[in-house]
Design an enzyme around this catalytic site. Sequence first.
Site, PDB file in Angstrom:
ATOM      1  N   TYR A 232      59.217  36.424  29.594  1.00 36.28           N
ATOM      2  CA  TYR A 232      59.332  36.135  30.279  1.00 36.28           C
ATOM      3  C   TYR A 232      60.401  36.514  31.310  1.00 36.28           C
ATOM      4  O   TYR A 232      60.717  36.850  32.583  1.00 36.28           O
ATOM      5  CB  TYR A 232      58.837  34.463  30.465  1.00 36.28           C
TER       6      TYR A 232
ATOM      7  N   LYS B  97      61.026  38.708  34.307  1.00 34.33           N
ATOM      8  CA  LYS B  97      61.903  38.734  35.493  1.00 34.33           C
ATOM      9  C   LYS B  97      62.707  39.615  35.813  1.00 34.33           C
ATOM     10  O   LYS B  97      63.012  39.480  37.096  1.00 34.33           O
ATOM     11  CB  LYS B  97      61.991  37.377  35.882  1.00 34.33           C
TER      12      LYS B  97
END
Length: 292
Positions: A161, A165
């Site tokens: 993640y 991001k």
Amino acid sequence: MGICNGRTVIITGAGGGLGRAYALAFAAEGANVLVNDIRADAAAAVVDEIVTQGGRAIANSDDITRLDSAGRIVDAALSAFGEVHVLVNNAGVLADRMFVSLTEEDWDKVMQVHLRGHFCLANILARRWRDAAKAGKHVDARIINTSSGAGLQGSVGQANYAAAKGGIASLTLVQAAELGRYGITANALAPAARTAMTQAAMPDVVKAPEDDSFDLWSADNVAPLVVWLGSSLSAEVTGQIIESQGGRISLGDGWRTGETLDKGARWQVTEIGEAMSQLLGRAQPAQKVWGS
């Protein structure tokens, strides 16, 4: 007259959480809203809320991670409202594990939704807006991406993640640099709010207050910033990574060349340790990785 009167916005992952808050806030400011979510019933429920309050919206559940299905999303917005002015890339997914426990499936799932999902719609719309600008039409378009504190600082247990991001933050900088000439701005949010994802990851942290005190984690706190970024008022703001939580708005201070030693000649291996000690001693420490 709202600040987005007559503008059309596509919002992904808008069936709940932040996306729902954005959709309702855009509609309240006069925007036409395409509510996209893979959960068709959730998207339809948000549209019902908007229409009940006098707004204009349509629901869509097409896949954002493929160009063909992303094209259908754009076509639906064009058919209903005539033009698209704003894209809010909000949809996301988690597959949290410590790095050594990640599988290929964990990695690919997160990259597909976040990175491919941010690419497809933006690519289709940027081409449309570029062609319109080259044809002499006035373009006042917005790409609003979603990064995260995990992407800016890292987060223990979220290597996939955080990498996705962080990639979105860099993508935003490139989009802003390349697309500004066509009347397109690109900015990214790093929002902190109570959503299905954060409730699953840290339920005790993001829970709503039991009294009437300010709800620091309400998704509604982030929505005014997103609506303003989607309006014509934000035309001079591009290439920014903006953190938002509660009543706080912060500009991300990104990667830049920092402390430097220049010998003017090739370094010897035996000299590197001392050079690094000097640089690290003068450098401002980075913010800690979340969870460390």
